[in-house]
Design an enzyme around this catalytic site. Structure first.
Site, PDB file in Angstrom:
ATOM      1  N   LYS A 275      -4.517   6.426   2.062  1.00 43.99           N
ATOM      2  CA  LYS A 275      -3.244   6.027   1.171  1.00 43.99           C
ATOM      3  C   LYS A 275      -2.639   7.292   0.991  1.00 43.99           C
ATOM      4  O   LYS A 275      -3.164   8.473   0.936  1.00 43.99           O
ATOM      5  CB  LYS A 275      -3.757   5.500  -0.314  1.00 43.99           C
ATOM      6  CG  LYS A 275      -4.134   3.895  -0.309  1.00 43.99           C
ATOM      7  CD  LYS A 275      -4.521   3.396  -1.494  1.00 43.99           C
ATOM      8  CE  LYS A 275      -4.981   2.009  -1.260  1.00 43.99           C
ATOM      9  NZ  LYS A 275      -4.313   0.983  -0.784  1.00 43.99           N
ATOM     10  N   ARG A 349     -11.311  -7.142   1.548  1.00 48.52           N
ATOM     11  CA  ARG A 349     -11.846  -8.215   2.497  1.00 48.52           C
ATOM     12  C   ARG A 349     -13.245  -8.022   3.345  1.00 48.52           C
ATOM     13  O   ARG A 349     -14.147  -9.055   3.663  1.00 48.52           O
ATOM     14  CB  ARG A 349     -10.730  -8.669   3.423  1.00 48.52           C
ATOM     15  CG  ARG A 349     -10.436  -7.454   4.449  1.00 48.52           C
ATOM     16  CD  ARG A 349      -9.166  -7.913   5.011  1.00 48.52           C
ATOM     17  NE  ARG A 349      -8.164  -7.461   4.198  1.00 48.52           N
ATOM     18  CZ  ARG A 349      -6.791  -7.639   4.519  1.00 48.52           C
ATOM     19  NH1 ARG A 349      -6.225  -8.037   5.763  1.00 48.52           N
ATOM     20  NH2 ARG A 349      -5.722  -7.384   3.536  1.00 48.52           N
TER      21      ARG A 349
HETATM   22  N1  BES Z   1      -6.569  -2.245  -3.096  1.00 48.85           N
HETATM   23  C1  BES Z   1      -5.635  -2.431  -2.096  1.00 48.85           C
HETATM   24  C2  BES Z   1      -4.553  -3.125  -2.523  1.00 48.85           C
HETATM   25  C3  BES Z   1      -3.460  -2.900  -3.571  1.00 48.85           C
HETATM   26  C4  BES Z   1      -2.261  -2.239  -3.299  1.00 48.85           C
HETATM   27  C5  BES Z   1      -3.552  -3.291  -4.774  1.00 48.85           C
HETATM   28  C6  BES Z   1      -1.626  -1.797  -4.167  1.00 48.85           C
HETATM   29  C7  BES Z   1      -2.664  -3.240  -5.674  1.00 48.85           C
HETATM   30  C8  BES Z   1      -1.520  -1.965  -5.434  1.00 48.85           C
HETATM   31  C9  BES Z   1      -6.151  -2.680  -0.877  1.00 48.85           C
HETATM   32  O1  BES Z   1      -7.384  -2.445  -0.627  1.00 48.85           O
HETATM   33  C10 BES Z   1      -5.394  -2.333   0.354  1.00 48.85           C
HETATM   34  O2  BES Z   1      -5.338  -1.314   0.270  1.00 48.85           O
HETATM   35  N2  BES Z   1      -4.694  -3.272   1.072  1.00 48.85           N
HETATM   36  C11 BES Z   1      -3.925  -3.133   2.057  1.00 48.85           C
HETATM   37  C12 BES Z   1      -4.037  -3.973   3.173  1.00 48.85           C
HETATM   38  C13 BES Z   1      -3.306  -3.424   4.441  1.00 48.85           C
HETATM   39  C14 BES Z   1      -4.054  -2.296   4.988  1.00 48.85           C
HETATM   40  C15 BES Z   1      -3.443  -4.893   5.261  1.00 48.85           C
HETATM   41  C16 BES Z   1      -2.405  -3.162   1.377  1.00 48.85           C
HETATM   42  O3  BES Z   1      -2.168  -3.944   0.692  1.00 48.85           O
HETATM   43  O4  BES Z   1      -1.522  -2.326   1.983  1.00 48.85           O
HETATM   44 MN    MN Z   2      -7.602  -0.473   0.463  1.00 52.72          MN
END
Ligand code: BES
Ligand code: MN
Ligand code: ZN
Length: 494
Positions: A275, A349
């Site tokens: 990230k 997931r």
């Molecule tokens: N924990 C995050 C989701 C999230 C993002 C929660 C921002 C709260 C605020 C999750 O693990 C994640 O990174 N999801 C990705 C999925 C994507 C890579 C398909 C996302 O939402 O960008």
């Molecule tokens: Mn994530």
């Protein structure tokens, strides 16, 4: 917070503030308004006549009693229009006045209960005023003497009969508020202070205090049992993962089993699909699903409902390192399906795939998972409702009904088979990302493949677990979303 109910009169009660709810236009279902106004020599009516206080929802006014009654302050809490009044109005009004009195440094308050106050309204008042004055100060070392705390709430009733009704409702409210506070504390905890092992220890402590059964699988046991997707996410980290099982077993013969599953990523950096700096700033909260499950299980441990309730938590960090899982890796889940991992940031997931597979062992009537799964749910719904998707309409109706009561709003999104297309992998049974559209649904469509053996609902709480603004009983930081909802669902099960 110390909550008590006693037979008493607002005129003689010595406390920092007497709190009275007033409907718009001074309408009052009981004689409370008249009694208070009379004791104050007509001062409340004057406020209304001048228009300085109208009784609008969340409007407040504080009068200084100067000996007219025993307490120095009379705090008026606007309840809005009588015909619009519901439990959420009670929560918003009580939360607002509690917060305001806290700001003044008030330590104790008393609320004269109108004779027709419902147990639900009493419970809601206890919950919201406790949650409104919540603070997370565990890591502050300076100016501690300046921290303010609301220490006690006293309900004043007229007789023994209303006392015992009010006491029951207040105790229930306290128990549920404590579960929500636990969830908030866990979610707000910095990631170096809440590793998967520490989360498991906390679960064990909750179980011991409430009489829940608790089992923890450590890394070795996870390997033996085949929790490969959980281990895969965890392999980039120095911290070991844990799988936590909490169980409330009711007395008597076989009862329905309901399983709650929580995503417990104690820190989500994204892994090798790293990230951005700002993107990982709030990712200590990525275990809010686990926090909600643990908070709800604490309440259920106290309430001992006539239902078999199981709480499952998959706990891990998601970090990049030389041992981290790679984009392109294929991993076999607990249930046997293989997953091609194309983005290590879609880790929630993955760990849920194992947890949902494990849930099938209980032959459950319902499985509900809570997870901060996708940023996309915030794009879709903002911070006012979680995304709800599932395979069982009846279960979703039950959840909607509970959500209506607790005002932890859910909004159903479709989960048509059409969305499965985007998850097809060239090398494995499924890939862990979709085609880039409908991110929240793609996440749920992935989970659905691991939840085929029972009625299942997924709650994407990424938007509702923190950062919620505009509610008087939800201060900044973690919200504890889901605790009250799950408890309500269990209470209304039968
Ligand atoms: N924990 C995050 C989701 C999230 C993002 C929660 C921002 C709260 C605020 C999750 O693990 C994640 O990174 N999801 C990705 C999925 C994507 C890579 C398909 C996302 O939402 O960008
Ligand atoms: Mn994530
Ligand atoms: Zn995550």
């Amino acid at each position: 917070m110390n909550v008590q109910v006693k037979i008493g009169d607002f005129r003689t009660e010595e406390t920092d503030a007497i709190v009275v709810g007033i409907f718009e236009g001074g309408e009052s279902p009981s004689g409370t308004f008249q009694a208070v106004d009379e004791a104050m020599g007509g001062a409340v009516q004057t406020l209304l006549d001048l228009g300085d206080f109208k009784g609008e929802l969340k409007q407040t006014s504080i009068l200084y009693t100067k000996g007219a009654i025993a307490s120095p302050r009379l705090a008026l809490a606007g309840l809005g229009k009588l015909e619009d009044f519901d439990l959420e109005s009670a929560r918003q009004a009580a939360g607002k006045i509690a917060q305001q009195l806290l700001d003044l440094g008030v330590k104790s308050l008393a609320i004269p209960l109108p004779s027709e106050a419902s147990p639900d309204a009493i419970q809601a008042t206890v919950e919201s005023s406790t949650l409104a004055v919540y603070q997370f100060n565990q890591h502050k070392t300076e100016d501690l003497d300046e921290l303010k705390e609301l220490e006690s709430i006293t309900f004043l009733v007229e007789n023994e009969a209303s006392k015992s009704v009010a006491e029951k409702a207040a105790t229930l409210g306290e128990t549920i508020a404590n579960g929500t506070t636990l969830a908030r504390d866990l979610s707000n905890q910095p990631p170096n202070h809440l590793t998967p092992i520490l989360l498991a220890e906390k679960a064990q402590a909750v179980a011991e205090a409430t009489g829940l059964k608790c089992e923890i699988f450590d890394q070795e046991q996870l390997k033996e049992k085949g929790f490969r997707t959980l281990l895969g996410v965890s392999q980039g980290s120095q911290e070991e993962p844990r799988f936590i099982i909490l169980e409330h077993v009711p007395e008597g013969e076989e009862k329905d089993t309901v399983v709650f599953v929580g995503k417990g990523v104690t820190f989500d950096s994204g892994g090798l699909s790293l990230k951005s700096g700002s993107g990982m700033m709030d990712m200590k909260h990525d275990m809010s699903g686990a926090a909600a499950v643990l908070g709800a299980m604490q309440v259920i441990g106290h309430l001992k409902p006539d239902l078999h309730v199981v709480g499952l938590i998959a706990a891990t960090e998601n970090l990049p390192s030389a041992t981290a899982q790679r984009p392109g890796d294929v991993v076999k889940s607990y249930g046997g399906k293989t997953i091609e991992i194309l983005n290590t940031d879609a880790e929630g997931r993955l760990i849920l795939a194992d947890a949902l597979g494990y849930a099938a062992n209980y032959n459950p009537k319902a499985v509900i998972d809570l997870a901060t799964l996708t940023g996309a749910v915030i794009t879709a719904l903002g911070h006012f409702a979680c995304g709800m998707l599932g395979t069982d309409e009846d279960l979703m109706e039950k959840i909607k009904a509970a959500a209506k009561k607790t005002h932890e709003r859910v909004w159903q999104l479709p989960l048509w088979d059409d969305y499965d297309e985007g998850l097809k992998s060239k090398v494995a049974d499924v890939k862990n990302i979709g085609d880039g559209t409908a991110g929240t649904i793609a996440g749920a469509a992935f989970l659905k493949k691991f939840a085929e053996d029972y009625p299942w609902v997924h709650l994407d709480i990424a938007g509702t677990a923190w950062d919620v603004k505009g509610s008087s009983y939800i201060p900044t930081g973690a919200t504890g979303y889901g605790v009250r909802l799950l408890v309500q669902l269990v209470q209304d099960w039968g």
